[in-house]
Each structure stands twice: as C-alpha cells, then as structure tokens.
Write a protein that holds these residues in place. Structure first.
Motif, mmCIF file in Angstrom:
data_model
loop_
_atom_site.group_PDB
_atom_site.id
_atom_site.type_symbol
_atom_site.label_atom_id
_atom_site.label_comp_id
_atom_site.label_asym_id
_atom_site.label_seq_id
_atom_site.Cartn_x
_atom_site.Cartn_y
_atom_site.Cartn_z
ATOM 1 N N TYR A 23 -3.273 -31.925 42.912
ATOM 2 C CA TYR A 23 -3.518 -33.372 42.917
ATOM 3 C C TYR A 23 -2.610 -34.094 43.903
ATOM 4 O O TYR A 23 -3.023 -35.073 44.531
ATOM 5 C CB TYR A 23 -3.374 -33.958 41.513
ATOM 6 N N ARG A 26 -4.198 -33.655 47.279
ATOM 7 C CA ARG A 26 -5.382 -34.531 47.373
ATOM 8 C C ARG A 26 -4.970 -35.986 47.551
ATOM 9 O O ARG A 26 -5.561 -36.718 48.355
ATOM 10 C CB ARG A 26 -6.233 -34.405 46.116
ATOM 11 N N THR A 30 -5.923 -38.302 50.758
ATOM 12 C CA THR A 30 -6.753 -39.485 50.572
ATOM 13 C C THR A 30 -5.952 -40.763 50.795
ATOM 14 O O THR A 30 -6.448 -41.728 51.385
ATOM 15 C CB THR A 30 -7.356 -39.489 49.149
ATOM 16 N N TYR A 142 -4.313 -39.605 42.253
ATOM 17 C CA TYR A 142 -5.394 -39.184 43.148
ATOM 18 C C TYR A 142 -6.662 -39.987 42.873
ATOM 19 O O TYR A 142 -7.333 -40.461 43.799
ATOM 20 C CB TYR A 142 -5.666 -37.681 43.008
ATOM 21 N N ARG A 143 -6.971 -40.191 41.592
ATOM 22 C CA ARG A 143 -8.162 -40.964 41.235
ATOM 23 C C ARG A 143 -8.041 -42.395 41.774
ATOM 24 O O ARG A 143 -9.007 -42.957 42.293
ATOM 25 C CB ARG A 143 -8.355 -40.957 39.719
ATOM 26 N N SER A 146 -8.728 -42.416 45.382
ATOM 27 C CA SER A 146 -10.169 -42.205 45.588
ATOM 28 C C SER A 146 -10.952 -43.486 45.319
ATOM 29 O O SER A 146 -11.892 -43.813 46.055
ATOM 30 C CB SER A 146 -10.678 -41.091 44.671
ATOM 31 N N SER A 151 -14.433 -43.469 47.337
ATOM 32 C CA SER A 151 -14.913 -42.101 47.179
ATOM 33 C C SER A 151 -15.727 -41.954 45.895
ATOM 34 O O SER A 151 -15.464 -42.657 44.927
ATOM 35 C CB SER A 151 -13.711 -41.156 47.150
ATOM 36 N N TYR A 153 -15.441 -39.655 43.744
ATOM 37 C CA TYR A 153 -14.717 -38.864 42.739
ATOM 38 C C TYR A 153 -14.731 -39.561 41.384
ATOM 39 O O TYR A 153 -14.954 -38.935 40.364
ATOM 40 C CB TYR A 153 -13.275 -38.626 43.202
ATOM 41 N N HIS A 154 -14.475 -40.877 41.362
ATOM 42 C CA HIS A 154 -14.458 -41.617 40.097
ATOM 43 C C HIS A 154 -15.870 -42.118 39.790
ATOM 44 O O HIS A 154 -16.471 -42.830 40.570
ATOM 45 C CB HIS A 154 -13.504 -42.811 40.171
#
Length: 156
Positions: A23, A26, A30, A142-143, A146, A151, A153-154
């Motif tokens: 994470y 990532r 990001t 990371y979230r 994102s 992104s 991802y979420h």
C-alpha cells in the motif's frame, strides 16, 4: 505533503509488513502527481519499559516539526473514506508540509500526547492491534490518493 506513520513497536517480516509495503508503494505512485508523499514509517520502541509516558516521549521525538498530528484513537472521529480523502487533500491545499499519524502501543497513546494532537481518527469503536491499524491506515491512505486522483479503486 509528506505523510508519516509514527508507531510504537517494530513490525517484523510477515503478511502485515507485506501489505503495508504494497500500500505504501501504491500510495507513493498515486500520490506523487497529487502532491502527496512519500509515505514514511517511523517505528519507536521503549526498551526500558517506561510505559505510556516513555512511549509518548519517543513518539514526540519521531514527529516531524510542524506536522499536522493525527492520533489513531477509538475515541476519535469516524470518517468515510471520501471524507478522509478530503481532509488529507485539505491539509495539502493549506500548504502543510507534513502530516503524521500516531499509533500508540498496547496501552494506547499517553493522555498528554493525545491532548496535543490536531485531530483524532477512529477506525471504529473496537480496539485494533497496532499491526492491523498500520495496515488499515496504509490502505486508507492509498484509497484517499485514489479518490483524489479520480481512480476507480474506491467504489461506493
């Protein structure tokens, strides 16, 4: 804005360390384009057994000067992932150079240090082992990056 996890205890090699490393990588990838990162992890250990006060002194020394200080505490604020992303982006947009997330030891964070923080964040009313709290924080960072990057991802 540099991001720091400042925690009591050393995380050994194993699945938790692997997840945090993944994470963190990532997040760094990001967050770079968003002005976030790198993610730095500072581990402190009270080898003399001085309790929460000794841990607080070690944590204080590890905190970057001028950082936004955020304690992970079950009494802290509950946030959704988008709210957390907005808060992180807000600190960045205010020109803050560093944000430090503080994770205490087995007995938590000393009250004097807890009283000096800028914010308290909770992952729920349950108490989590510091290893898992670090993993959850790394994933949420990371979230957040994102979400701020738009992104997929979420997902809501």
């Amino acid at each position: 804005m540099r991001v720091h996890i400042v925690a009591v205890g050393r995380l050994r090699t194993g699945p938790e360390r692997d997840l945090i490393d993944d994470y963190a990588t990532r997040f760094d990838r990001t967050g770079r384009a968003l002005g976030l990162g790198p993610l730095n992890i500072h581990e402190v250990e009270d080898k003399k057994g001085g309790g929460m006060a000794a841990e607080a002194a070690l944590l204080e020394r590890a905190l970057p000067d001028g950082a936004v200080r955020v304690a992970l505490d079950e009494r802290g604020k509950l946030m959704t992932s988008p709210e957390f992303a907005d808060q992180l982006g807000g600190w960045r947009d205010q020109g803050r150079g560093d944000v430090a997330f503080i994770i205490g030891g087995a007995d938590g964070i000393d009250p004097s240090l807890r009283a000096s923080v800028d914010a308290k964040l909770s992952f729920g009313k349950m108490v989590w082992p510091h290893m898992l709290a670090r993993v959850m924080l790394a994933e949420q960072l990371y979230r957040a990056a994102s979400i701020l990057a738009g992104s997929p991802y979420h997902r809501v």
